[in-house]
Design an enzyme around this catalytic site. Structure first.
Site, PDB file in Angstrom:
ATOM      1  N   LEU A   1       0.795  -1.233   0.000  1.00 24.31           N
ATOM      2  CA  LEU A   1       0.000   0.000   0.000  1.00 24.31           C
ATOM      3  C   LEU A   1       0.826   1.281   0.000  1.00 24.31           C
ATOM      4  O   LEU A   1       0.263   2.371   0.037  1.00 24.31           O
ATOM      5  CB  LEU A   1      -1.006   0.015   1.161  1.00 24.31           C
ATOM      6  CG  LEU A   1      -1.875  -1.245   1.303  1.00 24.31           C
ATOM      7  CD1 LEU A   1      -2.776  -1.131   2.518  1.00 24.31           C
ATOM      8  CD2 LEU A   1      -2.681  -1.496   0.041  1.00 24.31           C
ATOM      9  N   CYS A   2       2.158   1.181  -0.047  1.00 21.36           N
ATOM     10  CA  CYS A   2       2.991   2.377  -0.185  1.00 21.36           C
ATOM     11  C   CYS A   2       2.923   2.878  -1.622  1.00 21.36           C
ATOM     12  O   CYS A   2       2.874   2.086  -2.563  1.00 21.36           O
ATOM     13  CB  CYS A   2       4.448   2.080   0.167  1.00 21.36           C
ATOM     14  SG  CYS A   2       4.811   2.165   1.909  1.00 21.36           S
ATOM     15  N   HIS A   3       2.954   4.185  -1.769  1.00 16.04           N
ATOM     16  CA  HIS A   3       2.955   4.786  -3.103  1.00 16.04           C
ATOM     17  C   HIS A   3       4.380   4.785  -3.670  1.00 16.04           C
ATOM     18  O   HIS A   3       5.333   5.002  -2.929  1.00 16.04           O
ATOM     19  CB  HIS A   3       2.464   6.240  -3.037  1.00 16.04           C
ATOM     20  CG  HIS A   3       1.027   6.359  -2.672  1.00 16.04           C
ATOM     21  ND1 HIS A   3       0.598   6.324  -1.373  1.00 16.04           N
ATOM     22  CD2 HIS A   3      -0.087   6.490  -3.438  1.00 16.04           C
ATOM     23  CE1 HIS A   3      -0.717   6.450  -1.350  1.00 16.04           C
ATOM     24  NE2 HIS A   3      -1.159   6.548  -2.582  1.00 16.04           N
TER      25      HIS A   3
ATOM     26  N   ASP B   1      24.544  -9.087   6.810  1.00 11.78           N
ATOM     27  CA  ASP B   1      24.810 -10.061   5.746  1.00 11.78           C
ATOM     28  C   ASP B   1      26.299 -10.155   5.432  1.00 11.78           C
ATOM     29  O   ASP B   1      26.846 -11.243   5.283  1.00 11.78           O
ATOM     30  CB  ASP B   1      24.026  -9.698   4.492  1.00 11.78           C
ATOM     31  CG  ASP B   1      24.248 -10.698   3.373  1.00 11.78           C
ATOM     32  OD1 ASP B   1      24.098 -11.908   3.611  1.00 11.78           O
ATOM     33  OD2 ASP B   1      24.579 -10.262   2.254  1.00 11.78           O
TER      34      ASP B   1
ATOM     35  N   MET C   1       8.381   5.930   5.556  1.00 14.18           N
ATOM     36  CA  MET C   1       8.650   4.516   5.286  1.00 14.18           C
ATOM     37  C   MET C   1       9.937   4.350   4.479  1.00 14.18           C
ATOM     38  O   MET C   1      10.675   3.389   4.671  1.00 14.18           O
ATOM     39  CB  MET C   1       7.470   3.857   4.568  1.00 14.18           C
ATOM     40  CG  MET C   1       6.220   3.765   5.433  1.00 14.18           C
ATOM     41  SD  MET C   1       6.489   3.070   7.085  1.00 14.18           S
ATOM     42  CE  MET C   1       7.175   1.476   6.705  1.00 14.18           C
ATOM     43  N   GLU C   2      10.222   5.294   3.602  1.00 11.75           N
ATOM     44  CA  GLU C   2      11.446   5.227   2.814  1.00 11.75           C
ATOM     45  C   GLU C   2      12.676   5.397   3.699  1.00 11.75           C
ATOM     46  O   GLU C   2      13.664   4.677   3.550  1.00 11.75           O
ATOM     47  CB  GLU C   2      11.410   6.272   1.695  1.00 11.75           C
ATOM     48  CG  GLU C   2      10.463   5.926   0.561  1.00 11.75           C
ATOM     49  CD  GLU C   2       8.975   6.020   0.895  1.00 11.75           C
ATOM     50  OE1 GLU C   2       8.165   5.461   0.127  1.00 11.75           O
ATOM     51  OE2 GLU C   2       8.596   6.621   1.926  1.00 11.75           O
TER      52      GLU C   2
END
Length: 160
Positions: free
Chosen positions: A75-77, A128, A113-114
């Site tokens: 749902l993120c643009h 990692d 969110m980014e």
């Protein structure tokens, strides 16, 4: 507290329609930490890791992740980011790496969110690259530090 914007009147998840929103300058900062053994951190800082420059790789991974957040988080643009910064700092006395991210754009939706995705993926990349040396590294906390722009106004953590 406001209602959840990603749930419609029927209780179904949906992507928020931002077409009527005004474009404003939006910015967000986030941070993450990777705590590790002193020897692992020294290996990174001294450039002795056999896989190469851990910080450079994590920085690139964080930038790429910010640009692809919409593919990772439902749902993120998709956003046309104008700036992404990923800074990595070795905190020798605390045996950890601090990752500080900044995302910016002029648009109709925020970039929190980014910024969080960039910080998280940079931390995962450090893990990692170093897991062959140390498997018990700890990632966290990851948090939003600040955001500006948009209808909800500005936010800044108290202890910043």
């Amino acid at each position: 507290m406001s209602s959840l914007t990603h749930i419609n009147a029927s209780g179904e998840a949906h992507m928020v329609d931002v077409s009527a929103k005004a474009e404003t300058l939006r910015e967000a900062r986030a941070e993450a930490f990777v705590t590790m053994a002193p020897a692992t951190l020294a290996m990174i800082v001294d450039g002795q890791h056999h896989k190469g420059d851990v910080f450079a790789t994590a920085r690139i991974a964080g930038i790429q992740a910010a640009k692809r957040t919409w593919e990772l988080i439902p749902l993120c643009h998709p956003l046309a980011l104008s700036k992404v910064e990923v800074h990595l700092t070795a905190e020798i006395d605390r045996h950890r790496v601090r990752i500080d991210t900044l995302c910016r754009l002029t648009g109709k939706t925020g970039v929190e969110m980014e910024a969080l995705t960039a910080a998280s993926v940079a931390a995962l990349t450090i893990y990692d690259m170093c897991k062959a040396v140390q498997k018990d590294m700890v990632i966290g906390p990851v948090r939003l530090l600040a955001k500006s722009g948009g209808k909800s106004g500005d936010f800044k953590v108290e202890a910043l």
